[in-house]
Design an enzyme around this catalytic site. Structure first.
Site, PDB file in Angstrom:
ATOM      1  N   PRO A 169       0.814  -1.221   0.000  1.00 11.57           N
ATOM      2  CG  PRO A 169       0.167  -0.885   2.225  1.00 11.57           C
ATOM      3  CD  PRO A 169       0.886  -1.850   1.329  1.00 11.57           C
ATOM      4  CD  GLN A 175      -2.761   1.031   5.052  1.00 13.92           C
ATOM      5  OE1 GLN A 175      -3.080   1.791   4.153  1.00 13.92           O
ATOM      6  NE2 GLN A 175      -2.686   1.428   6.316  1.00 13.92           N
ATOM      7  CB  THR A 178      -0.612   0.146   8.776  1.00 10.34           C
ATOM      8  OG1 THR A 178      -0.657  -0.403   7.454  1.00 10.34           O
ATOM      9  CG2 THR A 178       0.735   0.808   8.993  1.00 10.34           C
ATOM     10  CE  LYS A 190       2.728  -2.016   4.736  1.00 11.09           C
ATOM     11  NZ  LYS A 190       3.125  -0.715   5.282  1.00 11.09           N
ATOM     12  CG  HIS A 245       5.229   3.003   7.168  1.00 15.72           C
ATOM     13  ND1 HIS A 245       4.035   2.647   7.738  1.00 15.72           N
ATOM     14  CD2 HIS A 245       4.911   3.916   6.219  1.00 15.72           C
ATOM     15  CE1 HIS A 245       3.042   3.321   7.168  1.00 15.72           C
ATOM     16  NE2 HIS A 245       3.546   4.084   6.231  1.00 15.72           N
ATOM     17  NE  ARG A 256       6.495   6.970   3.278  1.00 21.82           N
ATOM     18  CZ  ARG A 256       6.710   7.887   2.343  1.00 21.82           C
ATOM     19  NH1 ARG A 256       7.837   7.867   1.659  1.00 21.82           N
ATOM     20  NH2 ARG A 256       5.797   8.805   2.090  1.00 21.82           N
ATOM     21  N   GLY A 260      12.942  -2.045   1.066  1.00 24.00           N
ATOM     22  CA  GLY A 260      14.226  -2.122   0.383  1.00 24.00           C
ATOM     23  C   GLY A 260      14.300  -3.096  -0.779  1.00 24.00           C
ATOM     24  NE  ARG A 294      14.163   0.898  -3.767  1.00 17.03           N
ATOM     25  CZ  ARG A 294      13.365   0.766  -2.706  1.00 17.03           C
ATOM     26  NH1 ARG A 294      12.690  -0.359  -2.510  1.00 17.03           N
ATOM     27  NH2 ARG A 294      13.234   1.737  -1.839  1.00 17.03           N
ATOM     28  NE  ARG A 350      10.641   5.173  -0.526  1.00 15.56           N
ATOM     29  CZ  ARG A 350      10.675   4.650   0.701  1.00 15.56           C
ATOM     30  NH1 ARG A 350      10.862   3.344   0.847  1.00 15.56           N
ATOM     31  NH2 ARG A 350      10.524   5.410   1.757  1.00 15.56           N
TER      32      ARG A 350
HETATM   33  C1  LIG Z   1       4.847   7.152  -0.868  1.00 14.47           C
HETATM   34  C2  LIG Z   1       4.569   6.065   0.116  1.00 14.47           C
HETATM   35  C3  LIG Z   1       3.328   6.005   0.719  1.00 14.47           C
HETATM   36  C4  LIG Z   1       3.047   4.988   1.639  1.00 14.47           C
HETATM   37  N1  LIG Z   1       1.793   4.924   2.172  1.00 14.47           N
HETATM   38  C5  LIG Z   1       1.488   3.904   3.003  1.00 14.47           C
HETATM   39  C6  LIG Z   1       0.167   3.763   3.513  1.00 14.47           C
HETATM   40  O1  LIG Z   1      -0.721   4.549   3.208  1.00 14.47           O
HETATM   41  N2  LIG Z   1      -0.086   2.731   4.341  1.00 14.47           N
HETATM   42  C7  LIG Z   1       0.887   1.818   4.710  1.00 14.47           C
HETATM   43  O2  LIG Z   1       0.623   0.894   5.467  1.00 14.47           O
HETATM   44  N3  LIG Z   1       2.135   1.930   4.222  1.00 14.47           N
HETATM   45  C8  LIG Z   1       2.455   2.934   3.390  1.00 14.47           C
HETATM   46  N4  LIG Z   1       3.731   3.026   2.884  1.00 14.47           N
HETATM   47  C9  LIG Z   1       4.725   1.994   3.249  1.00 14.47           C
HETATM   48  C10 LIG Z   1       4.698   0.844   2.243  1.00 14.47           C
HETATM   49  O3  LIG Z   1       3.522   0.098   2.336  1.00 14.47           O
HETATM   50  C11 LIG Z   1       5.872  -0.127   2.481  1.00 14.47           C
HETATM   51  O4  LIG Z   1       5.890  -0.527   3.842  1.00 14.47           O
HETATM   52  C12 LIG Z   1       7.220   0.453   2.112  1.00 14.47           C
HETATM   53  O5  LIG Z   1       7.119   1.330   1.023  1.00 14.47           O
HETATM   54  C13 LIG Z   1       8.176  -0.674   1.778  1.00 14.47           C
HETATM   55  O6  LIG Z   1       9.431  -0.212   1.476  1.00 14.47           O
HETATM   56  P1  LIG Z   1       9.953  -0.001  -0.029  1.00 14.47           P
HETATM   57  O7  LIG Z   1       9.337   1.275  -0.497  1.00 14.47           O
HETATM   58  O8  LIG Z   1      11.420   0.099   0.162  1.00 14.47           O
HETATM   59  O9  LIG Z   1       9.522  -1.189  -0.842  1.00 14.47           O
HETATM   60  C14 LIG Z   1       4.042   4.036   1.975  1.00 14.47           C
HETATM   61  C15 LIG Z   1       5.279   4.104   1.354  1.00 14.47           C
HETATM   62  C16 LIG Z   1       5.562   5.091   0.431  1.00 14.47           C
HETATM   63  C17 LIG Z   1       6.904   5.103  -0.225  1.00 14.47           C
END
Ligand SMILES: Cc1cc2nc3c(=O)[nH]c(=O)nc-3n(C[C@H](O)[C@H](O)[C@H](O)COP(=O)(O)O)c2cc1C
Length: 381
Positions: free
Chosen positions: A81, A130, A158, A254, A278, A281, A311, A313, A333
């Site tokens: 998500p 989610q 989450t 999550k 996350h 973030r 991570g 990629r 991402r």
């Molecule tokens: C732009 C962005 C928005 C995200 N929004 C959500 C969200 O709304 N809910 C959530 O559970 N995780 C959110 N995430 C986290 C992702 O679900 C995921 O845990 C994370 O991107 C995984 O890492 P990766 O980007 O390295 O694959 C977000 C991530 C990004 C990059």
């Protein structure tokens, strides 16, 4: 979009996305919290793993498929998500859902997604929802009911966002709520005509699932960075128990890093969990997902579906995660960069790259099926 074929890896798609997007929006997608230690560490954890390939195995044909919650997925991967993504391209959520469907993998719609629960259901693929634990309990439980009525297979709750992480790129870029073009960011916006034209044509993307919530608007520019302030920080395991009673489908949490939390989720009857921080973030300094994975997989892997994100990629990352105990990975991402670079075709390109690299890594490791990937492929530290 003609140059999508020039993207030979996910980093190429990231660069293409960066070129197309205003900096404030690219950084909202790309960035992490505070010093971005955890964001970097998610990658470094993958890079530290070394493999012990087997040779002289007949790998002329390999089987990438796996089963997730009783159904086949074409490879051990689902799209995770990501909220607010319409800000980068109108229709991004639908494009991701369509690409996932065509590829035979599940797609996860975020609560702050820029398509409604029902619109994603119309795409018709495997869909997971989610859930963010927003303050208004009646509202969040209405979301759960909508997801049930729209045939979502799994609910991912989450749990790592009691409060939003301190993402410093956003205020530095003027990406605050409400987002209004000022003298500084207007240059940022006008320098990206392709993006601007798409937004002008389609109108401001809306966080459609927040329709009826207390926000005065659902425009992504009005609430993208406000959603994090709406979380109910008082929820605890008792509430997860309530969700278990409310939701008959597959239930996952999550954002787990600890074995004792994984055990608790199993005891409550969760079907799965996502080892996740996350994407770096939230808590900066949190353990890299891949480093947290093995202990959790050992503890609950026989009782629950253990997924990992953060991570991923490269296709070989999927193999590494499986060798360390995950059933499958989620990507955030990787496909997000794809869809930003080139819409649905870009998302498909990202999936093709990951699947192609995964297949190659399997062949080079001498494994014939996803099911055969195990810890024996890991070089001792
Ligand atoms: C732009 C962005 C928005 C995200 N929004 C959500 C969200 O709304 N809910 C959530 O559970 N995780 C959110 N995430 C986290 C992702 O679900 C995921 O845990 C994370 O991107 C995984 O890492 P990766 O980007 O390295 O694959 C977000 C991530 C990004 C990059």
């Amino acid at each position: 979009m003609g140059d999508l074929s020039k993207a030979i890896n996910i980093e190429d798609l990231r660069r293409m996305a960066k070129r197309r997007l205003p900096r404030a929006i690219f950084d909202f997608f790309d960035g992490g919290a505070e010093d971005e230690t955890t964001l970097r560490d998610n990658r470094l954890a993958f890079e530290r793993v070394r493999l012990l390939p087997k040779v002289l195995v007949n790998v002329a044909e390999v089987d990438l498929r796996t089963r997730l919650f009783g159904h086949e997925a074409s490879l051990p991967l689902a799209i995770g998500p990501t909220g607010g993504i319409g800000a980068g391209r109108p229709g991004a959520d639908l494009a991701l859902a369509r690409a996932a469907k065509a590829f035979g993998i599940p797609y996860t719609l975020a609560t702050p997604g820029t398509a409604s629960i029902e619109a994603i259901a119309e795409v018709g693929g495997r869909r997971w929802f989610q859930l963010y634990l927003v303050r208004d309990q009646a509202f969040r439980e209405k979301l759960v009911a909508r997801a049930r009525d729209a045939g979502y297979e799994a609910l991912l709750v989450t749990v790592d966002l009691a409060v939003s992480g301190k993402r410093e790129r956003d205020p530095r870029n003027g990406f605050v709520t409400p987002y209004r073009p000022g003298w500084r960011n207007s240059r940022d916006i006008w320098s990206k005509p392709g993006w601007l034209l798409d937004i002008a044509r389609a109108g401001l993307p809306q966080m459609a699932n927040f329709e009826g919530y207390k926000f005065s608007s659902t425009a992504v520019t009005d609430i993208a960075t406000a959603v994090g302030r709406e979380m109910d920080a008082s929820v605890d395991w008792e509430y997860l128990r309530r969700l278990r009673d409310l939701w008959q489908g597959k239930l996952l949490i999550k954002g787990v890093a600890r074995v004792d939390d994984a055990e608790r989720a199993a005891a409550i009857g969760c079907d799965g969990l996502v080892v996740s921080n996350h994407g770096g973030r939230q808590l900066d300094g949190a353990v890299a997902s891949l480093d947290a994975l093995p202990a959790i997989a050992r503890a609950v892997g026989s009782r629950m579906t253990v997924l990992l994100d953060g991570g991923v990629r490269r296709g070989v990352d999927i193999l590494k995660a499986r060798a360390l105990g995950a059933q499958a990975v989620l990507v955030g991402r990787a496909t997000l960069f794809g869809v930003m670079a080139g819409g649905e075709a870009g998302a498909t390109r990202a999936l093709e790259i990951l699947a192609g690299e995964y297949e190659r890594a399997m062949k080079l490791c001498g494994v014939r099926a996803s099911a055969d990937i195990g810890p024996d492929l890991l070089a001792p530290k």
